[in-house]
Design an enzyme around this catalytic site. Sequence first.
Site, PDB file in Angstrom:
ATOM      1  N   CYS A 175     -21.847   8.222   6.598  1.00 57.01           N
ATOM      2  CA  CYS A 175     -21.300   6.850   6.625  1.00 57.01           C
ATOM      3  C   CYS A 175     -20.664   6.879   8.068  1.00 57.01           C
ATOM      4  CB  CYS A 175     -20.577   6.866   5.605  1.00 57.01           C
ATOM      5  SG  CYS A 175     -20.016   4.992   4.986  1.00 57.01           S
ATOM      6  N   ASP A 198     -26.046  -3.455   8.813  1.00 50.47           N
ATOM      7  CA  ASP A 198     -25.424  -2.659   7.555  1.00 50.47           C
ATOM      8  C   ASP A 198     -25.704  -3.393   6.100  1.00 50.47           C
ATOM      9  OD1 ASP A 198     -24.888  -0.267   9.077  1.00 50.47           O
ATOM     10  OD2 ASP A 198     -22.809  -0.795   9.006  1.00 50.47           O
ATOM     11  N   ARG A 220       0.883  -1.286   0.149  1.00 53.09           N
ATOM     12  CA  ARG A 220       0.114   0.030   0.002  1.00 53.09           C
ATOM     13  C   ARG A 220       0.891   1.307  -0.204  1.00 53.09           C
ATOM     14  NH1 ARG A 220      -3.731  -0.356   4.905  1.00 53.09           N
ATOM     15  NH2 ARG A 220      -2.169  -1.462   5.922  1.00 53.09           N
ATOM     16  N   GLU A 253     -24.608  -2.772  -5.294  1.00 49.83           N
ATOM     17  CA  GLU A 253     -23.521  -2.977  -5.909  1.00 49.83           C
ATOM     18  C   GLU A 253     -23.626  -4.420  -6.650  1.00 49.83           C
ATOM     19  OE1 GLU A 253     -19.851  -4.112  -3.239  1.00 49.83           O
ATOM     20  OE2 GLU A 253     -20.560  -2.003  -3.266  1.00 49.83           O
ATOM     21  N   HIS A 272     -16.352  11.660   3.929  1.00 54.68           N
ATOM     22  CA  HIS A 272     -15.357  11.363   2.991  1.00 54.68           C
ATOM     23  C   HIS A 272     -14.499  12.502   2.822  1.00 54.68           C
ATOM     24  CE1 HIS A 272     -17.929   7.968   2.423  1.00 54.68           C
ATOM     25  NE2 HIS A 272     -16.810   7.311   2.343  1.00 54.68           N
ATOM     26  N   ILE A 326     -23.319   6.618  12.180  1.00 52.39           N
ATOM     27  CA  ILE A 326     -23.468   5.226  11.387  1.00 52.39           C
ATOM     28  C   ILE A 326     -22.818   3.956  12.177  1.00 52.39           C
ATOM     29  CG2 ILE A 326     -23.100   4.130   9.180  1.00 52.39           C
ATOM     30  CD1 ILE A 326     -25.486   6.443   9.493  1.00 52.39           C
ATOM     31  N   HIS A 354     -28.139   0.313   6.937  1.00 53.64           N
ATOM     32  CA  HIS A 354     -27.320   1.590   6.480  1.00 53.64           C
ATOM     33  C   HIS A 354     -27.075   1.393   5.003  1.00 53.64           C
ATOM     34  CE1 HIS A 354     -24.824   4.942   5.747  1.00 53.64           C
ATOM     35  NE2 HIS A 354     -23.860   4.348   5.622  1.00 53.64           N
TER      36      HIS A 354
END
Length: 774
Positions: A741, A614, A23, A620, A709, A446, A656
């Site tokens: 979120c 959740d 990463r 998706e 975000h 959340i 959620h």
Amino acid sequence: MTTESKTKTVTHILGYPRVGAQRELKFAQEKYWRGEIEQKELLAVGSELRQRHWKDQSASGLDFVTAGDFAWYDHVLTTSLLLGHVPARHNNGFPDLDTLFKVGRGQSQNSCGCGEAASDMTKWFNTNYHYIVPEFSKNDKFNVSWSQLFDEIAEAQKQGHNVKPVLLGPLSYLWLGKEVNDEEVEQGFDRLSLLPRLLTAYQAIFSKLSALGVEWVQIDEPILALELPKAWADSFKLAYQVIQSDVKLLLTTYFDGVEHHLDKITKLAVNGLHIDVSAAPDQLDAIVSALPKEWVLSVGAVNGRNVWRADLERLHERLQPVKEALGDKLWIASSCSLLHSPVDLDQETELSKETLQWFAFAKQKLREVTLLADALDGNQNAILACHQYSQPLRERESAEHINKPAVQQRLAAITPALAERAEAYSVRAQHQAEKLGLPLLPTTTIGSFPQTSDIRQQRSAYRTGKLNEQDYVTAMKGHIADAVERQERLDLDVLVHGEAERNDMVEYFAENLNGFQATRFGWVQSYGSRCVKPAIVVADIEREAPITVSWTQYAQSLTTKQMKGMLTGPVTILGWTFPREDITRKEIAQQLALVLRDEVSDLQQAGINIIQIDEPAIREGLPIKKSDQKAYLDWAVEAFKISAASAKSETQIHTHMCYSEFNEIIESVAALDADVITIETSRSNMELLKAFEDFNYPNEIGPGVYDIHSPNIPSQEWIVDLIETAAARVPVERLWVNPDCGLKTRNWKETEAALENMVKAAKALRKKWQSNAA
């Protein structure tokens, strides 16, 4: 016996992970955003990663290395900058790397106290990757003003590589965006009308690619796998006539079959077609038969979206007739970009020898592509190697520890009644109002709170044996107590324990359930610098003991306010793990639903009155063809309802969802029958609520009032405006107030500042509306 072919099968991949095996890109990005390194240091990390990845591709024997797949945030956003297409609020006339980050992340408040919102972010088809949504207005212009693509091609060529650039196609780029001016839309503006202007920019791109000596370009048009409106499907012919040049085009599709558009595809001015036979194997024969004889066919045989070793023996058998029919017109590739796979299995030193033989990560998939191609070319050693490579998969098919009788018995006992709660929502709501005693516009979060370095270090020390269990539990309880105290101070109405013990909302459950295999370095990019480490479903799923009860019960003991139990739903666990390929996704979802049902029962018995399940991934998972979606939604809804149906009427079930477009699935969302649904809406200025308004959604809703975000801290006035916008569409007595979120990725300073404004906004409107009602 197969004889060696005189025609070589060309090999390539559609893209490679950007983040690095450790990463490296993520950590460099975040240091740059914090101001800890200069831009030149960030650029150096990107260059080193690209060169390493090209070297890996070349060393594996691929005929092309792929350039243009690297992105500093997201490849759709990179395309926007390439085209000089930047939202006006971020456009200073000279787009640069900081411009790109502002579009993706938003701009923090400056000296004038104002900030600029990030562009919308949404799912990349039916994956867990996110892209930044292009914004279109009728006066938009496009010009090639961002040189990243051309610089990276030259960079790869300088290293001596045979380069095949990848470029998002013009129709897919337009489709993936949205019109942002409601008045223009009302006057008839459609972003497809921008195509002629956009094609002029693509012509300029191909002129530059030609000047660089590029022979082939992989031009991605994934929307061809969709059931497109006629106007969009018909636009392909003209578009590809306009942009044709001396550079050869490999029209690239993935995630589903394209045979429904075959008549149109075969008339396009391109030189080849890539298809995904991992996602849609049945399309192969029809496409081979219809392929223009001068075209190449790139067969995406190696699954770019899963970690399972390719069954090279069976792939060789399936593709041998195709090789005989097409000869040197056959190319072999990954099904889609390897962006969706972890980087390198060789790092997984803690996996058993048996388990290692089941998997292949991105680096290993490079060799799968070339080995399969060699076998198709008749190389006897390669044919034998394919046979040997598939043997661990054969042995696994009959392994007794994979399919468990107790789990199979529970699956067989599933009936429709198992998925239904005892009473209807209208009755449950009365019981819950009496039990919970919540005010108008109840405030909550959340689930997760900032994961500080202390939390991460303590979890890591516990995992590696440097911290014993007693000290670990004490440390985590300290973080839970801190989170509860902060929430009490902020005067939130419904609290959460903060999830300090959880590295990831899915991985945590996978680690505590039998049937999953975790990895140490199996990271894949979700968006920007955000990476996730999906577990792998390797066997039937069982729960040995309660997973969340002790932490939640402890948190509840610290407060007289209601504490939410936090679970990740069955469809999301399935969607955010790498699934088995030997049973259906429906069966995996049912197995997960049964273990979560048991967890709901245990939380309830422990005195927890609100339980959140959740399901951010439910949309998706939709098949990308509308005609296939009903079957998926039927079993996805059933799985959620099985999970929740053990709850008593007075137990409030929340769910959620984030980054979802609800219009096409609103009936299924309602069918979940959750008492409260919280959703992401702040970036879209509550426009997602229109689906709930039009449908007359009957249950309670918590539309997110600020974007977690983005580093921007929303003002009280901003949040008041959003709540009032929401109240125009949802009855106020059914409204909750919450962030978009979880807050795991934020720091405490910005989290508390934002939540303070959120609570103040809710209280101000609560007072105002209650006074009006009186």
